[in-house]
Design an enzyme around this catalytic site. Structure first.
Site, PDB file in Angstrom:
ATOM      1  N   ARG A 133      22.186   1.507 -22.860  1.00 15.68           N
ATOM      2  CA  ARG A 133      23.329   0.609 -22.729  1.00 15.68           C
ATOM      3  C   ARG A 133      24.604   1.459 -22.807  1.00 15.68           C
ATOM      4  NH1 ARG A 133      19.766  -1.748 -26.517  1.00 15.68           N
ATOM      5  NH2 ARG A 133      18.868  -3.726 -25.837  1.00 15.68           N
ATOM      6  N   LYS A 158      21.209  -2.234 -29.948  1.00 16.26           N
ATOM      7  CA  LYS A 158      21.406  -3.682 -30.061  1.00 16.26           C
ATOM      8  C   LYS A 158      20.458  -4.242 -31.115  1.00 16.26           C
ATOM      9  CE  LYS A 158      21.957  -7.771 -27.159  1.00 16.26           C
ATOM     10  NZ  LYS A 158      21.840  -8.313 -25.799  1.00 16.26           N
ATOM     11  N   HIS A 222      25.616  -1.086 -16.164  1.00 14.29           N
ATOM     12  CA  HIS A 222      24.411  -1.659 -16.780  1.00 14.29           C
ATOM     13  C   HIS A 222      23.274  -1.788 -15.770  1.00 14.29           C
ATOM     14  CE1 HIS A 222      22.534  -3.536 -20.248  1.00 14.29           C
ATOM     15  NE2 HIS A 222      22.081  -4.499 -19.467  1.00 14.29           N
ATOM     16  N   ARG A 225      20.513   0.713 -16.155  1.00 16.32           N
ATOM     17  CA  ARG A 225      19.464   0.379 -17.142  1.00 16.32           C
ATOM     18  C   ARG A 225      18.413  -0.515 -16.506  1.00 16.32           C
ATOM     19  NH1 ARG A 225      18.279  -0.451 -22.783  1.00 16.32           N
ATOM     20  NH2 ARG A 225      17.799  -2.607 -23.284  1.00 16.32           N
ATOM     21  N   HIS A 248      13.622  -3.548 -26.567  1.00 15.11           N
ATOM     22  CA  HIS A 248      13.501  -5.002 -26.561  1.00 15.11           C
ATOM     23  C   HIS A 248      12.587  -5.449 -27.704  1.00 15.11           C
ATOM     24  CE1 HIS A 248      14.481  -5.322 -21.986  1.00 15.11           C
ATOM     25  NE2 HIS A 248      15.562  -5.201 -22.726  1.00 15.11           N
ATOM     26  N   TYR A 257      11.623  -7.814 -15.322  1.00 18.85           N
ATOM     27  CA  TYR A 257      11.574  -6.765 -14.294  1.00 18.85           C
ATOM     28  C   TYR A 257      10.350  -6.885 -13.389  1.00 18.85           C
ATOM     29  CZ  TYR A 257      15.307  -4.902 -17.127  1.00 18.85           C
ATOM     30  OH  TYR A 257      16.487  -4.768 -17.808  1.00 18.85           O
TER      31      TYR A 257
END
Length: 281
Positions: A133, A158, A222, A225, A248, A257
């Site tokens: 990120r 994150k 972004h 990514r 994640h 994805y």
């Protein structure tokens, strides 16, 4: 809002919320209070509902924005005003399911070819090669680079989670050249003043490179990514490894994805191609 804003800022900081989240939540509460022009302690759940409908109907904001506002208001009443029941049963708008924009491998190469500055090259290469990120790449420290193991440590990403991700050989070589020239001390990418490089500066690098390539996709930094994850999936990397590399917490986030990876459709023949081929035989 003076005293209440300060209390909210302090509470968010104590609970470990990032600077960006703190800033966003405070802004949502300021707008909420400004709309009603009353002491928020005197407002009821119906007033909150009226404000959110105003955002949807008059301001025509995205549902994701409204959801963010709900989170901020819920936090404000629950943690700052100690009135958690005020928002206990408030519904959230259904979030629109949007597929991420993904660049092809050739488009990534075209973007990299447009970046001449060594520091800028190192930043963009790291983002794409490691699936970072923007907030993560600017906060990398020199000590986060493990050249021997070809690993990159991402601290407090994150959700305040640490993780390790890939460090490509090409990116590592570029980083070594960069370090010889720029000699960073603490932050891997230092700003012009004290501290680390800014998010906006990184976004600008990408915007300028995309513009020079003529790529028409609505891509941002972004997008690199998203492209990292999609390209790994297309080349057979297990989705659970990709989940770990991206940081994640939920596999469902990574599974988005599978809807953009071309391996899912490349073996399928379009009915138009099939009937046209029949017509020419």
């Amino acid at each position: 809002m003076g005293e209440l804003q300060q209390r909210m800022e302090e509470q968010l900081k104590l609970e470990g919320y990032s600077y960006r989240t703190r800033k966003t939540y405070i802004q949502h509460i300021k707008l909420f209070v400004a709309y009603h022009k009353k002491d928020p302690r005197q407002l009821a759940a119906c007033d909150v509902e009226r404000y959110l409908l105003y955002l949807l109907d008059e301001k025509e904001v995205f549902h994701s924005y409204v959801n963010q506002s709900v989170s901020a208001i819920k936090y404000f009443y629950g943690k700052v005003l100690n009135q958690p029941l005020k928002m206990a049963s408030f519904p959230r708008p259904k979030k629109a399911r949007k597929l991420p924009v993904v660049l092809s491998e050739q488009e990534v190469l075209r973007i990299l070819a447009q970046i001449r500055n060594l520091k800028h090259q190192a930043i963009i290469m790291l983002i794409y090669s490691a699936g970072l990120r923007v907030s993560e790449v600017v906060r990398l420290k020199v000590s986060d680079i493990d050249g021997d193991r070809k690993m990159l440590r991402v601290k407090a990403g994150k959700g305040a989670k640490d993780r390790y991700t890939l460090l490509s050989e090409v990116a590592l070589e570029t980083l070594r050249n960069y370090c010889k020239v720029y000699r960073p001390k603490e932050w891997l990418f230092e700003g012009q003043r004290k501290g680390h490089y800014s998010r906006r500066s990184v976004e600008k690098i990408m915007e300028n490179a995309i513009k020079r390539t003529g790529i028409q996709k609505k891509a941002s930094v972004h997008t690199l990514r998203h492209s990292f994850a999609t390209h790994l999936l297309e080349h057979g990397t297990d989705i659970r490894y990709i989940q770990e590399l991206l940081g994640h917490s939920n596999i469902k986030t990574t599974q988005i994805y599978t809807h953009v990876a071309k391996q899912q459709t490349e073996k399928i023949t379009s009915p138009l191609d099939r009937i046209m081929k029949k017509g020419t035989t």
